[in-house]
Write an enzyme that holds these catalytic residues in place. Sequence first.
Site, PDB file in Angstrom:
ATOM      1  N   SER A 255      27.713 -20.400 -47.107  1.00  0.00           N
ATOM      2  CA  SER A 255      26.811 -19.351 -46.642  1.00  0.00           C
ATOM      3  C   SER A 255      26.795 -19.278 -45.132  1.00  0.00           C
ATOM      4  CB  SER A 255      25.400 -19.595 -47.191  1.00  0.00           C
ATOM      5  OG  SER A 255      24.498 -19.819 -46.147  1.00  0.00           O
ATOM      6  N   LYS A 256      26.804 -18.057 -44.676  1.00  0.00           N
ATOM      7  CA  LYS A 256      26.818 -17.823 -43.239  1.00  0.00           C
ATOM      8  C   LYS A 256      25.571 -18.456 -42.592  1.00  0.00           C
ATOM      9  CE  LYS A 256      28.133 -15.441 -39.510  1.00  0.00           C
ATOM     10  NZ  LYS A 256      29.309 -15.749 -38.761  1.00  0.00           N
ATOM     11  N   ARG A 257      24.495 -18.482 -43.356  1.00  0.00           N
ATOM     12  CA  ARG A 257      23.258 -19.053 -42.818  1.00  0.00           C
ATOM     13  C   ARG A 257      23.441 -20.521 -42.433  1.00  0.00           C
ATOM     14  NH1 ARG A 257      19.016 -17.404 -46.995  1.00  0.00           N
ATOM     15  NH2 ARG A 257      20.579 -15.793 -47.381  1.00  0.00           N
ATOM     16  N   GLY A 259      26.108 -21.574 -41.204  1.00  0.00           N
ATOM     17  CA  GLY A 259      27.139 -21.605 -40.175  1.00  0.00           C
ATOM     18  C   GLY A 259      28.552 -21.538 -40.738  1.00  0.00           C
ATOM     19  N   ASP A 265      34.695 -13.789 -39.144  1.00  0.00           N
ATOM     20  CA  ASP A 265      34.969 -14.997 -38.356  1.00  0.00           C
ATOM     21  C   ASP A 265      36.405 -15.456 -38.588  1.00  0.00           C
ATOM     22  OD1 ASP A 265      32.354 -15.102 -37.474  1.00  0.00           O
ATOM     23  OD2 ASP A 265      31.712 -16.435 -39.086  1.00  0.00           O
TER      24      ASP A 265
END
Length: 487
Positions: A255-257, A259, A265
């Site tokens: 998850s992007k949350r 990182g 990206d």
Amino acid sequence: MAIRTRFAPSPTGYMHIGNLRTALWAYLIAKKDPEGKFILRIEDTDQNRLVEGATDIIYQTLAQCDLKHDEGPDVGGPYGPYVQSERVKSGIYMKYARELIRMGGAHYCFCDEDMINAQREVQEARGESFKYDDPCKKLTIEEAEARIANGEKFVIRQTIPETGTTSFDDEVFGHITVDNETLDEQILIKSDGFPTYNFANVIDDHFMDITDVVRGMEYLSSTPKYTLMYNAFGWKEPRYIHCPPVMKDEHNKLSKRNGDASFQDLVAKGYLPQAILNYIAMLGWSPEDNKEIFTLDELVQAFNVKHIGQSGAIFDPMKLKSINGIWLRNMDLDSYYELVKPYIDQAVKGDFDKKAIAKVVQQRADTLVEIPEMLDFFDTFPAYDSSLYVNKKMKTDEAIALESLKAGRDVLAGCDDWSEEHLHSVLMELPAKLGRKNGQVLFPLRLAITGKQFTPGGAIEIAAILGKDETLRRLDLSIAQLENKAA
Ligand code: GLU
């Protein structure tokens, strides 16, 4: 009937890898049918979570990945509108929510948050999972509508039978049966008049003639509630394909949350969209043979829902990198050069044949961003320690190196033709002449003209690019360095 699948993202920001994998699988399932259609639907009914520009990221990602949608907000189609907030305006959700009420599958609710929370506290204190027992269910439709006519705020909740079970089939998770008493009476229409996902997905999938619903398995536990609605309306349920999650490790979802990398990206880090797709297609799906490199068309042919697994698939950055490297090496030199030129320009300002550099780099680089660092020895000849000549694998030491460099220098100084072919023919004669192995001559030569233990390309290719003067200048410096050390 032709297959129709949809990708139904909420425009809440970046495109995360799990979402993209769902889109890809939905695309593959549709395209396996020559008449199949892949549809893009924007699910923006949770107005609090909207992020500006997020819809553009969705379009952009699909375009970069060549996942062309046949219908969608930007390309139109016979089932529009394809944005849920626009569908709200058409009144479709309210109309069918009312119809569901008349059929006993839903009810108006006027309870305020405090009342609901009071029940929640009592139930949770008893260690039960929360299930709202709604007093509004006792109202007749006429009573409820009279209160609405009076301006009272309301939501519409699903009405779940108190007893019995509900079953549905999932292509990945099989036949699933749940006790109705475990299902909560979720909100279908919010007080702002917008539908929740829980209602909109049923209405939209039905009216868009979606045959195969491909979505994350976080929706698996809610699906029996959708089944109850399909049954109440008397509509045919779609085929369900719930996808196992994409994991960062055994316990955490990617998850992007946290990182973790998003599609954007990865592209910025020098991964090719095709390579990313190729890799993520296999997160939770395994091809029948051991083939690993697939174009999108090959994926369409090879993909089979039967081979989707139930357990989460761990995203392995090293595997992605190696697949990306294979994609890069498979490119023809002209396209590769086009792609990497900016990265080469970043590191090499000198007047060297950049296309020859690209050719050398292509054999070595797994991502584009690692290229500049690999090429730092062209513009400047870095200082290095002579102890690097001592190399077990190459069977070299400083004495052998010095002998090889001197012999190499003599041969090279006599070359008028500085083409790679010519350098190859003269240098490859040297090891035999000196009674050495190839590595005992070529490794020291490479180190002597680059100052680096690891380089893209060998001594011959690099010497050809550096040119005669620069190659001899570096050789002289390296020879002097070794002689000084020996003295
Ligand atoms: N809007 C939902 C999401 O982004 C879609 C789920 C689905 O595909 O039905 O998770």
